[in-house]
Design a protein around this motif. Structure first.
Motif, mmCIF file in Angstrom:
data_model
loop_
_atom_site.group_PDB
_atom_site.id
_atom_site.type_symbol
_atom_site.label_atom_id
_atom_site.label_comp_id
_atom_site.label_asym_id
_atom_site.label_seq_id
_atom_site.Cartn_x
_atom_site.Cartn_y
_atom_site.Cartn_z
ATOM 1 N N PHE A 123 0.836 -1.202 0.000
ATOM 2 C CA PHE A 123 0.000 0.000 0.000
ATOM 3 C C PHE A 123 0.875 1.257 0.000
ATOM 4 O O PHE A 123 0.591 2.226 -0.715
ATOM 5 N N ALA A 124 1.933 1.230 0.805
ATOM 6 C CA ALA A 124 2.812 2.392 0.894
ATOM 7 C C ALA A 124 3.567 2.612 -0.413
ATOM 8 O O ALA A 124 3.684 3.744 -0.899
ATOM 9 N N ALA A 125 4.074 1.524 -1.010
ATOM 10 C CA ALA A 125 4.841 1.637 -2.253
ATOM 11 C C ALA A 125 3.960 2.097 -3.409
ATOM 12 O O ALA A 125 4.443 2.746 -4.346
ATOM 13 N N ALA A 126 2.659 1.766 -3.348
ATOM 14 C CA ALA A 126 1.741 2.220 -4.389
ATOM 15 C C ALA A 126 1.620 3.743 -4.384
ATOM 16 O O ALA A 126 1.410 4.370 -5.427
ATOM 17 N N GLU A 127 1.759 4.347 -3.213
ATOM 18 C CA GLU A 127 1.684 5.799 -3.087
ATOM 19 C C GLU A 127 3.039 6.455 -3.303
ATOM 20 O O GLU A 127 3.126 7.574 -3.820
ATOM 21 N N ASP A 128 4.101 5.772 -2.891
ATOM 22 C CA ASP A 128 5.448 6.320 -3.012
ATOM 23 C C ASP A 128 6.423 5.172 -3.280
ATOM 24 O O ASP A 128 6.705 4.381 -2.369
ATOM 25 N N PRO A 129 6.943 5.035 -4.518
ATOM 26 C CA PRO A 129 7.860 3.929 -4.864
ATOM 27 C C PRO A 129 9.113 3.880 -4.003
ATOM 28 O O PRO A 129 9.810 2.870 -3.992
ATOM 29 N N ALA A 130 9.414 4.956 -3.276
ATOM 30 C CA ALA A 130 10.594 4.963 -2.417
ATOM 31 C C ALA A 130 10.498 3.896 -1.334
ATOM 32 O O ALA A 130 11.512 3.502 -0.755
ATOM 33 N N TYR A 131 9.271 3.402 -1.071
ATOM 34 C CA TYR A 131 9.087 2.392 -0.015
ATOM 35 C C TYR A 131 9.058 0.975 -0.567
ATOM 36 O O TYR A 131 8.774 0.025 0.164
ATOM 37 N N LEU A 132 9.387 0.835 -1.858
ATOM 38 C CA LEU A 132 9.470 -0.492 -2.446
ATOM 39 C C LEU A 132 10.458 -1.400 -1.726
ATOM 40 O O LEU A 132 10.205 -2.595 -1.558
ATOM 41 N N PRO A 133 11.627 -0.872 -1.271
ATOM 42 C CA PRO A 133 12.571 -1.743 -0.550
ATOM 43 C C PRO A 133 11.981 -2.400 0.687
ATOM 44 O O PRO A 133 12.377 -3.508 1.041
ATOM 45 N N MET A 134 11.038 -1.730 1.372
ATOM 46 C CA MET A 134 10.443 -2.335 2.557
ATOM 47 C C MET A 134 9.570 -3.525 2.182
ATOM 48 O O MET A 134 9.515 -4.525 2.903
ATOM 49 N N THR A 135 8.887 -3.436 1.038
ATOM 50 C CA THR A 135 8.104 -4.572 0.557
ATOM 51 C C THR A 135 9.022 -5.749 0.254
ATOM 52 O O THR A 135 8.752 -6.891 0.644
ATOM 53 N N ALA A 136 10.119 -5.471 -0.457
ATOM 54 C CA ALA A 136 11.084 -6.517 -0.774
ATOM 55 C C ALA A 136 11.711 -7.083 0.498
ATOM 56 O O ALA A 136 11.955 -8.289 0.605
ATOM 57 N N CYS A 137 11.956 -6.191 1.461
ATOM 58 C CA CYS A 137 12.544 -6.614 2.738
ATOM 59 C C CYS A 137 11.685 -7.677 3.405
ATOM 60 O O CYS A 137 12.184 -8.737 3.799
ATOM 61 N N PHE A 138 10.391 -7.418 3.508
ATOM 62 C CA PHE A 138 9.540 -8.361 4.230
ATOM 63 C C PHE A 138 9.224 -9.616 3.418
ATOM 64 O O PHE A 138 8.901 -10.652 3.991
ATOM 65 N N PHE A 139 9.353 -9.531 2.092
ATOM 66 C CA PHE A 139 9.247 -10.754 1.295
ATOM 67 C C PHE A 139 10.421 -11.669 1.617
ATOM 68 O O PHE A 139 10.256 -12.885 1.793
ATOM 69 N N MET A 140 11.614 -11.081 1.717
ATOM 70 C CA MET A 140 12.787 -11.878 2.058
ATOM 71 C C MET A 140 12.744 -12.314 3.525
ATOM 72 O O MET A 140 13.260 -13.376 3.878
ATOM 73 N N PHE A 141 12.124 -11.489 4.381
ATOM 74 C CA PHE A 141 11.902 -11.912 5.769
ATOM 75 C C PHE A 141 11.086 -13.202 5.785
ATOM 76 O O PHE A 141 11.367 -14.120 6.563
ATOM 77 N N LEU A 142 10.056 -13.257 4.946
ATOM 78 C CA LEU A 142 9.190 -14.436 4.890
ATOM 79 C C LEU A 142 10.013 -15.673 4.503
ATOM 80 O O LEU A 142 9.883 -16.733 5.129
ATOM 81 N N CYS A 143 10.860 -15.522 3.487
ATOM 82 C CA CYS A 143 11.712 -16.644 3.063
ATOM 83 C C CYS A 143 12.632 -17.086 4.193
ATOM 84 O O CYS A 143 12.804 -18.289 4.450
ATOM 85 N N ASN A 144 13.228 -16.122 4.886
ATOM 86 C CA ASN A 144 14.141 -16.435 5.986
ATOM 87 C C ASN A 144 13.416 -17.080 7.165
ATOM 88 O O ASN A 144 13.953 -17.996 7.811
#
Length: 241
Positions: free
Chosen positions: A192-213
């Motif tokens: 939701f945040a990245a949809a409004e501001d792409p600068a927060y895309l890294p946080m989405t990627a971060c938690f995707f990798m958190f899920l894998c870990n």
């Protein structure tokens, strides 16, 4: 002391490097899309995925890095008005990670870096459920009063984060299951945040990798538990080497 990175298996090194690359590439993409990348969210993401690889191994270093991650992530959440995340990580995750650090230091497995895996009793389970319900209810009204963005999602995040943090202190393998549930919630939150501001895309990627870990963490803690309680399960322990 030996370099803790030297203890990582081949699979763990690949997982860690892939996590760093995914976060770094998402940060680069965010910079291209928004023109104003957020270095704080980048730092938080890199620290976070590094913390999890050591939490997955049951190393105290993972908890120390979790405290640092919580401080960075709290600042990122405050900037985007995700007050639930800010309060959860600064007021709960960081202090609980400190408690977990003490608990893990006091319960090493045979004087190694690895923590002794424990078992949550039925009484502790009931208490955890009651406390999680009470904390979640309290946070809901607090976050509503603060006009928190995505209130429902933030409230669910509080519940899963509290449960996961508590299970971490108790040294239960199921901490990873609770954190995996929290990761799914946070992936949605930061989409939701990245949809409004792409600068927060890294946080989405971060938690995707958190899920894998965290999924790997649950597997590895179960292997640790079997090894600590009896003969080594060679087929399980060698699967991800």
């Amino acid at each position: 002391m030996n370099n803790p990175f030297s203890d990582l298996s081949r699979f763990e090194r690949v997982l860690w490097v892939c996590s760093l690359l995914v976060v770094a590439l998402s940060f680069a993409a965010a910079g291209l899309l928004s023109g104003a990348p957020d270095p704080l969210s980048m730092a938080a993401s890199l620290i976070g995925v590094t913390a999890l690889i050591f939490v997955s191994k049951g190393y105290v270093l993972g908890q120390v890095l979790t405290v640092i991650f919580a401080l960075f992530y709290g600042a990122v959440s405050f900037h985007f008005r995700y007050y639930g995340e800010m309060i959860t990580y600064l007021g709960m995750t960081a202090p609980v990670a400190l408690c977990a650090t003490v608990s893990w230091i006091r319960h090493p497995y045979r004087k190694s870096r690895e923590v002794t895996v424990s078992h949550v009793s039925p009484r502790q389970s009931v208490l955890l459920v009651l406390l999680t319900g009470a904390v979640t209810a309290g946070f809901y009204f607090l976050l509503a009063a603060l006009d928190t963005g995505r209130l429902a999602v933030s409230t669910v995040s509080v519940a899963t984060s509290f449960l996961a943090s508590s299970l971490t202190v108790l040294r239960s393998p199921f901490y990873a299951c609770a954190y995996a549930a929290n990761d799914v919630v946070l992936i949605l939150l930061w989409i939701f945040a990245a949809a409004e501001d792409p600068a927060y895309l890294p946080m989405t990627a971060c938690f995707f990798m958190f899920l894998c870990n965290d999924l790997y963490g649950f597997h590895n803690w179960r292997v640790m538990q079997k090894r600590q309680r009896g003969p080594i399960d060679k087929s399980a322990s060698g699967m991800l080497q």
